[in-house]
Design a protein around this motif. Structure first.
Motif, mmCIF file in Angstrom:
data_model
loop_
_atom_site.group_PDB
_atom_site.id
_atom_site.type_symbol
_atom_site.label_atom_id
_atom_site.label_comp_id
_atom_site.label_asym_id
_atom_site.label_seq_id
_atom_site.Cartn_x
_atom_site.Cartn_y
_atom_site.Cartn_z
ATOM 1 N N GLU A 125 0.722 -1.061 0.134
ATOM 2 C CA GLU A 125 0.029 -0.022 -0.036
ATOM 3 C C GLU A 125 0.859 1.419 0.019
ATOM 4 O O GLU A 125 0.555 2.325 -0.666
ATOM 5 C CB GLU A 125 -1.035 -0.152 1.302
ATOM 6 N N TRP A 178 -1.497 3.734 -1.527
ATOM 7 C CA TRP A 178 -3.050 3.389 -1.762
ATOM 8 C C TRP A 178 -3.965 4.395 -1.023
ATOM 9 O O TRP A 178 -4.034 4.832 0.038
ATOM 10 C CB TRP A 178 -3.202 2.140 -1.035
ATOM 11 N N ASN A 203 -6.806 4.672 0.042
ATOM 12 C CA ASN A 203 -7.948 4.210 0.998
ATOM 13 C C ASN A 203 -7.376 4.460 2.381
ATOM 14 O O ASN A 203 -7.815 4.656 3.425
ATOM 15 C CB ASN A 203 -8.537 2.884 0.757
ATOM 16 N N SER A 204 -5.830 4.009 2.484
ATOM 17 C CA SER A 204 -5.281 3.787 3.730
ATOM 18 C C SER A 204 -4.200 4.827 3.929
ATOM 19 O O SER A 204 -4.045 5.508 5.036
ATOM 20 C CB SER A 204 -4.696 2.684 3.767
ATOM 21 N N LYS A 225 -4.573 8.750 4.692
ATOM 22 C CA LYS A 225 -5.350 9.008 6.047
ATOM 23 C C LYS A 225 -4.239 8.812 7.210
ATOM 24 O O LYS A 225 -4.216 9.451 8.135
ATOM 25 C CB LYS A 225 -6.521 7.892 6.057
#
Lengths: 647, 296
Positions: free
Chosen positions: A500, A505, A507-508, A511
Motif C-alpha cells: 500500500e 493506496w 484508502n489507507s 489517512k
C-alpha cells in the motif's frame, strides 16, 4: 533520430540502475560498489529465459528482478548482520561484484566470457521510460511512508534509529532489496536493448559509473542521481573523440564532488524549481563547451584566422552558458506561485512574507489540540506509587577493557518518580543509560523493567517495552525536517502494508499519514516547536535541538524516559524553561523519568530523590538537601584536599 | 611438487605483502581504505617500463629506485590533491574512500587513454635464470623478490622504530589529534607516510611487472594485496605481511588442486574474494587488526 533514441534509451536504463543505488546508498549511507553484479543477475536471468526458454519479455524481466532481490538478500543478510563499518561493507560488496563476474565467466549456461549474443531487441524508448517513470513514482511514494522514513533515519544515524525502535537489519535489507531489484530491472532492459551481454560489461567500471551518479547527483535525493547519470551518458556524446577520457572525467568528478561539495547536485532535495537555475547552468556550460571545437573548426575553415576563431568559439561558449543561465532563472521564476514571484521582485526591499509555503500549522494544530483534550481524560494525575518499582537495577556491572565504568550499581525507580542521577565527569552516568537502553551489552547484574528482565533484550525490544531516551551529544536525524524527526519515531503506528505504501493506496496511506502528521505536530507543540516543523533539524539552535529530542522520545509513548543532560549548553533562562517543560511532560504524560544533569539548580528543583555516582558506584542517595550536605558527595566533586579546606 | 608450490606461493606472497604494507600503513594512521594505492603500484610499474624499455635502457636496480621515488612522489601528490581537504575537515572515512576510488578510476583510465590497454613486458631481469635444488627449480627473480621485499620491510620496521618520524607515525596511528597537539606537523607526517607507502607500492609494481606484465588494470581496486591486508587486519604491519604471504600460499595451493576433473585454478579469484567477504563478516579486524569502536 535512431542515434538520439539510442542515447535516450541508455539514459533511461542507467537512470533506473542509479535510482536503485540511490535508494540504498543515498538513504542508508551504506556504499555498494558491486551493484553491477545485481544488474548482471537481472540481465542474465532475463536473457537466458527469453533466449533459451522463449519466456515472454516482461515475465522474464520480472523473474530477473526477483532473482536479483533474492541474491541481494543472500549477500546482504550476513554482511549487514555483521554490522560492518561502512567502508568494510563497501569492500565486501566490491568483492561480491568481482566474484559474480568470475562465476559468470566460468559458467556453462551463461556461455562464459564469450557472452550471450542474439538476445531479442525488445527494450524500446517507450517501455524503458515508462518503467523509469514508474520506478521513480514508486520510490518516491515509498520514501514518504513510515517504511521509507525508517530507512532515511537509519542512514542519518543508525544508533539514534535503533534508540527509537527501528531494527537496522530488516530495514537495511528492505532497502537493499528494492535497490537490487531496480538494478536487476536495468540489467534486463540493457540486455534486451544491446542484444548481447558478456560478463565484462558488468564490471567495476559500470559500478563506478552508477556510484559516481549517486555521489555527484547528491545523497538523499532521487532526481539528483538520475539527472547526474543522464548527464554522464549525454556529455560524452557531446565530446566525441574524447571517449577514452570519459572515465578519467568521472573519477576526477568523484574526487572534486566529495572534497568540495559533498552534498552533490541536489543533496537531500529533489529537482524543483529552486534547483532549475543550477541544472540549467550545468547544461549551458557543457553544451557551450561541446560547441567550442566545432565552432572553432568552422570559423577556421571559412575565414582562417586562428585568433578570430578562438574568439568566436569562446564567445559561443559564453553566450550559450549565459542564455541557459537566464533560461533556468526565467523558468524557475515562471513556475513559482504568484506571491513568490511578487516577493522576488520586491523582496530585497521588504521583509515580509515570512512563513510562506510552510505547514498549515494552525489547522493541524487545532486538530491536535482536540487529540490532547481527548487524551487528558484518560490520564490520571501522577502519583508516586511506592509499591511497584517500574525499574529495578541490581548489581549492574560494565567494564571497558580494564576500566570499570559501572561497578555493582543497584537502585529502584518507582512508578511516576522523577529521579536525578548526578556525579562527576566519567562517573558512569551515561553508561548506565547505555546499559538500560541496551546500547552496550551488560557485563553483570540484572535490569528489571515493569517486572520483566530486560537485561538481555535488544535495543528495539527495550524501546517497545516502553523506554525512551535522549542523548548527551544530540543525535537527531540532521537532514530530516523537525516534523519528520518526530514522524520517524511514530513508525510503529503506520498501519498500512508495504505494498500500500508503494502505491500510496488512496484508502489507507493518506489517512494514516495525516494522522501521524497531526500527532507529530501535537508532540512538537508540547515542546514548543510546532512553528519550526518544516525546518531542517540540523539548522535548529542547540537548545531547540534538545527539545526536539524530547519530542521524538515522547513519540515512542514511553513509560520511562531517560534524559541525558537535557540542559547542557543552555543559559539560565532556557534552563528554567526546560525545567517547566520536564515538569509538564512528567505530569501530563504519566511518565517516570531519570535525569542526568550537571546544572545543579535544574536537578535540585526537579527531583525529590537524587542518586550520586562516582567511579561507577553509588556513593549517596537522598533528597536534594541531604545530597548537598553529604560529605562523600562534596569530596567527589571537590577532591579530598579542597574538601578538607571547605570543611 | 608440494614444496615447489609453497615456494611459488611464498615468492608471490612476498610481493603481495609489500603492497599490503602500503595499504596498512595508510589505514593505520588515516583509518580509511586507500583504493588509489593500487593505481600508484601500477604507475610504479609503468615508470620502470618507461625507463627500462620505452625511452631509455636504464639498468634494473636504478630503474627500481627511480620507480620507488616516482611512485612515492605520486602518492604524496595524491594525498595533497584528493585527501588533505577531507582530512583537515575530519570527514567520515567513507568520503576518503570514495575520493580514493575516484583517483583510482582516473589514474587507471589515464593510462588507458594515453598508453593504451596493451600488455608490456619488463626485461626478464633474472626471470630466466633458475636455481636447481634437488628436484626444485626456483627462479632467481623469485628469490630476489623475496629477499628484497623482506629487506625493505625490515628497513621500514627500523624506520618506524628508530627514527623520530617513525615514532611520530606510530603515535599518530593511535591518536592523530594527540600527536598534532604535541606539536607534530600533521601535513608533513602524512606526506612522509604517503611517500613511504607509495615507494613500497612502486617497488611491488616493478616486481609484479617483471613477474607478469605491465598493464593498466594490474593494480585495480580489487587487487590481491588489498585482500592480503584485510586478512592480516587492516592497519597492522605484521598483519599485512602475514596476510600477503598467506594469500600467496593459498592461491598457489588452490591453483594446483582440483575437485574431480575440474581444476580449481579458474576459480582462484572467486576463492580470494570469497575469503575477503567471509573474513569481513566473521572477523573484520583480521588476524592482527585492532578493534575500532565509535563512542556514543
Amino acid at each position: 533520430m535512431a542515434y538520439l533514441e539510442a542515447i535516450l534509451i541508455n539514459v533511461a536504463i542507467y537512470a533506473i540502475a542509479t535510482l536503485g543505488l540511490a535508494i540504498f546508498t543515498g538513504y542508508t549511507g551504506l556504499f555498494s560498489l558491486g551493484h553491477a553484479a545485481f544488474m548482471a543477475v537481472g540481465a542474465y536471468t532475463a536473457s537466458i529465459l527469453t533466449y533459451f526458454y522463449k519466456v515472454p519479455f516482461f515475465l522474464a524481466l520480472l523473474l530477473g528482478v526477483i532473482l536479483s532481490v533474492l541474491v541481494s538478500f543472500v549477500i546482504g543478510y550476513p554482511t549487514l548482520r555483521a554490522r560492518l563499518r561502512s567502508d568494510y561493507f563497501a569492500i565486501a560488496t566490491l568483492g561480491f561484484g568481482e566474484a559474480v563476474k568470475v562465476i559468470l565467466e566460468n559458467f556453462d549456461l551463461t556461455q562464459g566470457a564469450r557472452g550471450l549474443p542474439g538476445i531479442q531487441k525488445v527494450s524500446t524508448l517507450g517501455n524503458t521510460f515508462l518503467l523509469l517513470v514508474l520506478a521513480v513514482i514508486l520510490c518516491r511514494n515509498f520514501l514518504r511512508t513510515t517504511y521509507g522514513r525508517k530507512i532515511i533515519a537509519i542512514g542519518q544515524d543508525p544508533v539514534a534509529a535503533e534508540m527509537i525502535g527501528i531494527p537496522l537489519l530488516q530495514n537495511q535489507l528492505l532497502s537493499l532489496g528494492i535497490s537490487a531489484g531496480l538494478a536487476g530491472l536495468a540489467g534486463g532492459l540493457l540486455a534486451h536493448y544491446t542484444t548481447f551481454i558478456q560478463p565484462s560489461i558488468f564490471s567495476m567500471d559500470l559500478s563506478s559509473l552508477i556510484t559516481a551518479g549517486v555521489v555527484c547527483g547528491g545523497m538523499g535525493s532521487l532526481t539528483g542521481p538520475i539527472t547526474a547519470v543522464a548527464l554522464f551518458v549525454i556529455i560524452p556524446e557531446l565530446f566525441r573523440g574524447f571517449a577514452l577520457w570519459r572515465l578519467v572525467f568521472y573519477g576526477m568528478l568523484l574526487v572534486i564532488i566529495i572534497n568540495w561539495r559533498p552534498k552533490g547536485l541536489f543533496g537531500y532535495e529533489e529537482l524543483n524549481r529552486k534547483n532549475l537555475p543550477k541544472l540549467f547552468s550545468i547544461l549551458g556550460i557543457t553544451l557551450g563547451l561541446s560547441l567550442f571545437m566545432p565552432t572553432y573548426r568552422w570559423v577556421i575553415e571559412s575565414r582562417g584566422y586562428e585568433i578570430f576563431a578562438l574568439f568566436v568559439a569562446g564567445m559561443t561558449v559564453g553566450i550559450v552558458t549565459v542564455v541557459f543561465g537566464f533560461l533556468g532563472k526565467g523558468l524557475s521564476l515562471a513556475l513559482s506561485p504568484v506571491a513568490e514571484r511578487y516577493h522576488s521582485f520586491r523582496g530585497r526591499f521588504s521583509k515580509g512574507l515570512t512563513g510562506f509555503g510552510k505547514v498549515d500549522a494552525d489547522a493541524s494544530f487545532s486538530r491536535a489540540l482536540r487529540l490532547e483534550s481527548e487524551g487528558n481524560d484518560t490520564l490520571s494525575r501522577t502519583h508516586v506509587n511506592d509499591q511497584a518499582p517500574i525499574l529495578e537495577v541490581k548489581e549492574l556491572r560494565k567494564n571497558f577493557g580494564g576500566v570499570v565504568a559501572v561497578d555493582g550499581l543497584s537502585f529502584q525507580l518507582r512508578e511516576g518518580e522523577l529521579l536525578g542521577l548526578i556525579g562527576p565527569n566519567g562517573s558512569g552516568k551515561t553508561t548506565v543509560f547505555n546499559l538500560i537502553s541496551s546500547v552496550y551489552p551488560v557485563d553483570g547484574g540484572t535490569i528489571l523493567f515493569r517486572g520483566n528482565d530486560i537485561t538481555e533484550w535488544g535495543p528495539t525490544e527495550v524501546v517497545e517495552a516502553g523506554v525512551a531516551r535522549t542523548f548527551q551529544n544530540i543525535r537527531l536525524f540532521g537532514s530530516m525536517t523537525v516534523l519528520e524527526n518526530v514522524q520517524a519515531a511514530l513508525h510503529r503506528e503506520g498501519t498500512y502494508s508495504l505494498l500500500e505504501g508503494f502505491l500510496r493506496w488512496p484508502n489507507s496511506v493518506p489517512k494514516v499519514e495525516r494522522r501521524l502528521r497531526d500527532e507529530s505536530l501535537y508532540l512538537l507543540s508540547i515542546v514548543g516547536l510546532e512553528k519550526e516543523a518544516d525546518r531542517r533539524a540540523s539548522t535548529l539552535p542547540y537548545g531547540l535541538q534538545r527539545k526536539l529530542e524530547i519530542a521524538r522520545a515522547l513519540a515512542l509513548r514511553p513509560r520511562l524516559l531517560l534524559l541525558d543532560e537535557p540542559a547542557a549548553g543552555m543559559n539560565p533562562r532556557e534552563a528554567t524553561e526546560l525545567v517547566e517543560l520536564i515538569q509538564k511532560i512528567h505530569r501530563d504524560k504519566h511518565l517516570s523519568i531519570i535525569l542526568i544533569e550537571h546544572h545543579m539548580d535544574v536537578v535540585m528543583s526537579l527531583c525529590r530523590r537524587i542518586l550520586v555516582l562516582n567511579f561507577g558506584r553509588l556513593i549517596a542517595e537522598g533528597t536534594p538537601e541531604q545530597i548537598q550536605k553529604d560529605p562523600l558527595v562534596l569530596q567527589a566533586y571537590l577532591g579530598e584536599k579542597a574538601y578538607a579546606i571547605v570543611r | 611438487m608440494f614444496i615447489q608450490t609453497i615456494i611459488t606461493g611464498l615468492s608471490i606472497g612476498s610481493v603481495y605483502a609489500l603492497m599490503a604494507v602500503g595499504y596498512s600503513l595508510v589505514f593505520s594512521v588515516l583509518n580509511f581504505s586507500n583504493f588509489a594505492h593500487g593505481a600508484i603500484i601500477t604507475l610504479g610499474a609503468y615508470i620502470a617500463w618507461a625507463l627500462m624499455v620505452h625511452y631509455l635502457q636504464v639498468p634494473f636496480l636504478l630503474a627500481l629506485l627511480l620507480s620507488m621515488g616516482g611512485a612515492g612522489a605520486l602518492a604524496f601528490l595524491n594525498e595533497r590533491i584528493a585527501y588533505s581537504t577531507l582530512r583537515r575537515r575530519r570527514a567520515p572515512s567513507l568520503y576518503l574512500m570514495i575520493s580514493a576510488m575516484g583517483v583510482a578510476i582516473s589514474l587507471q583510465n589515464i593510462l588507458y587513454a594515453t598508453i593504451g590497454a596493451k600488455l608490456y613486458a619488463l626485461p626478464p631481469v633474472f626471470a630466466m635464470d633458475v636455481v636447481h635444488m634437488g628436484e626444485l627449480t626456483i627462479s632467481k627473480m623469485d628469490i630476489f623478490a623475496f629477499v628484497f621485499s623482506a629487506f625493505t620491510i625490515a628497513i621500514l620496521h627500523l624506520i618506524l622504530v628508530r627514527t623520530k618520524v617513525g615514532v611520530a607515525i606510530r603515535a599518530a596511528a593511535h591518536d592523530m589529534e594527540m600527536v598534532s597537539v604535541l606539536g607534530v606537523n600533521l601535513d608533513v607526517l602524512v606526506g612522509v607516510l604517503f611517500f613511504i607507502a607509495g615507494s613500497l607500492g612502486g617497488m611491488a609494481g616493478v616486481f609484479m611487472g617483471v613477474k607478469y606484465m605491465v598493464y593498466p588494470s594490474m593494480g585495480w581496486i580489487t587487487n590481491k594485496a588489498y585482500i592480503g591486508a584485510v586478512i592480516g587486519g587492516l592497519g597492522s604491519l605484521p598483519g599485512a605481511i602475514v596476510g600477503g604471504l598467506l594469500l600467496g600460499l593459498l592461491e598457489a595451493l588452490v591453483s594446483v588442486s582440483s575437485i574431480g576433473d575440474t581444476s580449481l585454478s579458474t576459480y582462484r579469484d572467486v576463492f580470494s574474494f570469497g575469503i575477503l567477504v567471509i573474513l569481513l563478516i566473521f572477523k573484520p579486524t583480521g588476524f592482527f587488526g585492532r578493534h575500532v569502536e565509535d563512542k556514543l
